[in-house]
Design a protein around this motif. Structure first.
Motif, PDB file in Angstrom:
ATOM      1  N   LEU A  53       0.838  -1.188   0.000  1.00 21.78           N
ATOM      2  CA  LEU A  53       0.000   0.000   0.000  1.00 21.78           C
ATOM      3  C   LEU A  53       0.881   1.248   0.000  1.00 21.78           C
ATOM      4  O   LEU A  53       1.411   1.654   1.029  1.00 21.78           O
ATOM      5  CB  LEU A  53      -0.931   0.015   1.226  1.00 21.78           C
ATOM      6  CG  LEU A  53      -2.058  -1.015   1.234  1.00 21.78           C
ATOM      7  CD1 LEU A  53      -2.796  -0.974   2.566  1.00 21.78           C
ATOM      8  CD2 LEU A  53      -3.038  -0.755   0.106  1.00 21.78           C
ATOM      9  N   LYS A  95      -1.076   5.176   2.440  1.00 24.98           N
ATOM     10  CA  LYS A  95      -1.587   4.638   3.702  1.00 24.98           C
ATOM     11  C   LYS A  95      -2.707   5.508   4.264  1.00 24.98           C
ATOM     12  O   LYS A  95      -2.781   5.757   5.465  1.00 24.98           O
ATOM     13  CB  LYS A  95      -0.454   4.493   4.706  1.00 24.98           C
ATOM     14  CG  LYS A  95       0.590   3.465   4.294  1.00 24.98           C
ATOM     15  CD  LYS A  95       1.510   3.101   5.435  1.00 24.98           C
ATOM     16  CE  LYS A  95       0.781   2.370   6.529  1.00 24.98           C
ATOM     17  NZ  LYS A  95       1.683   1.867   7.586  1.00 24.98           N
ATOM     18  N   LYS A 135      -6.642   3.580  -0.893  1.00 25.89           N
ATOM     19  CA  LYS A 135      -6.976   2.211  -1.256  1.00 25.89           C
ATOM     20  C   LYS A 135      -7.653   1.440  -0.121  1.00 25.89           C
ATOM     21  O   LYS A 135      -7.772   0.212  -0.183  1.00 25.89           O
ATOM     22  CB  LYS A 135      -5.714   1.468  -1.696  1.00 25.89           C
ATOM     23  CG  LYS A 135      -5.203   1.920  -3.061  1.00 25.89           C
ATOM     24  CD  LYS A 135      -6.216   1.622  -4.163  1.00 25.89           C
ATOM     25  CE  LYS A 135      -5.715   1.989  -5.547  1.00 25.89           C
ATOM     26  NZ  LYS A 135      -6.716   1.694  -6.607  1.00 25.89           N
TER      27      LYS A 135
END
Length: 366
Positions: A52, A55, A105
């Motif tokens: 990722l 974050k 995400k």
């Protein structure tokens, strides 16, 4: 139906069967965490695999502040979205706008006040954009959407136990995730804290929701707050007595859905002609409302309502504060300081009195 202060009584011979049915609602194994915030923490840590690059976690600006606490503890950065004007759940269009602006995400989606969020559309949007969806059912466990239990959507989910939830208990959480869980889970045992939480809940929280008068022991609450600050409960396991209690609460929660629904229907009818208040209710799926949530037309109306209920010895409180007051959240900022929360309890007489007092207030303020 016999009940005690935690739950509808569940016969001994159906407890294991009932818990197996709950587990079957989820495609993954359920893990225990000592609190809902730690369930979120472990979910986030499990997906933090170095892949990722961003974050950031998207979450609604109107919600319990424990979710921001969990996001920060896991090493993520919260970015906030606005809420839906009808049910106060995360607004899909606002989430999309935040995603296109931040490329986050991860989406943490709590369904508030027993009403399912728009998880069908959000799950589809998250799949299309490879966003990890965390379905937080802490306040709604038992509700369903297209015959799926809320808490079971997306890539991870949870439900937890505390006052003000359908799963009314002292502490605890069950969560699932498609990612691999750390081996440190359930490695510590702060039994004194768990026992203190149980006793504190009984004396200082249970009394807020029921007729039965208890002697309040305020010092218990201060001790618990102090211990929470100095202890790391993030990897605590469950005690055997807690397992029995929490499983019974989770099972009996489903028995109370129809009764709570009757209370909501009665309140809905009372508010049909009101110009001062409107009821927050499920606009999709089957809800599991453990609170009557009203939006007043003004702060003054809200304060008069709360003062009246307190004068009748009925528990009533304001809604959450915003998790971020700087950004652009037009709906949340317009509504949050006009929210009224009234518990629906496992006491038919108490619920009837709540509805009667609401009727009295509305008639006297027409």
């Amino acid at each position: 139906m016999k009940r005690n202060f935690f739950y509808y009584e569940v016969p001994e011979d159906v407890r294991d069967v009932g818990w197996s049915e709950i587990q079957s609602c989820f495609t993954q194994r359920l893990y225990y965490a000592s609190m809902g915030r730690f369930g979120i923490y472990h979910i986030l840590k499990s997906i933090d695999d170095g892949k990722l690059l961003n974050k950031q976690v998207m979450l609604p600006v109107y919600a319990c502040n424990s979710i921001t606490w969990a996001v920060l503890k896991a090493g993520f950065i919260p970015v906030y979205c606005d809420i839906d004007v009808e049910d106060l759940n995360p607004d899909v269009n606002s989430i999309k706008e935040v995603y296109y602006r931040t490329s986050s995400k991860v989406l943490l989606c709590p369904s508030l006040y027993g009403n399912p969020a728009n998880l069908i559309d959000l799950e589809e949007f998250c799949k299309e954009n490879e966003i990890i969806l965390i379905d937080d059912a802490a306040q709604v466990f038992g509700a369903r959407l297209e015959n799926r239990v809320v808490g079971g959507f997306g890539d991870a989910g949870l439900f937890s136990f505390s006052a003000g939830k359908p799963t009314f208990g002292h502490m605890g959480c069950y969560f699932w995730t498609k990612a691999i869980i750390s081996q440190n889970l359930n490695k510590t045992r702060h039994r004194v804290y768990h026992w203190l939480s149980f006793v504190n809940f009984f004396f200082n929280r249970y009394a807020d929701y029921n007729f039965k008068k208890l002697y309040r022991i305020a010092v218990l609450n201060y001790i618990q707050i102090f211990l929470f600050k100095i202890l790391d409960l993030s990897c605590d396991g469950i005690s055997q007595y807690e397992r029995k209690i929490l499983h019974r609460i989770a099972i009996s929660n489903f028995k109370g859905i129809s009764e709570r629904s009757e209370v909501m229907s009665a309140v809905d009818k009372l508010l049909l002609t009101s110009s001062q208040f409107r009821l927050i209710k499920s606009i999709r799926g089957i809800g599991n409302n453990n609170k009557i949530v009203l939006i007043a037309d003004s702060v003054q109306s809200r304060d008069r309502f709360i003062a009246f209920f307190h004068s009748q010895n009925l528990w009533c409180t304001r809604g959450y504060k915003l998790l971020d007051e700087i950004g652009y959240y037009p709906t949340a900022k317009a509504l949050y300081n006009r929210v009224i929360e009234i518990p629906i309890v496992m006491d038919k007489e108490r619920n009837q009195r709540t509805v009667a007092c609401l009727n009295t207030f509305l008639n006297s303020n027409n």
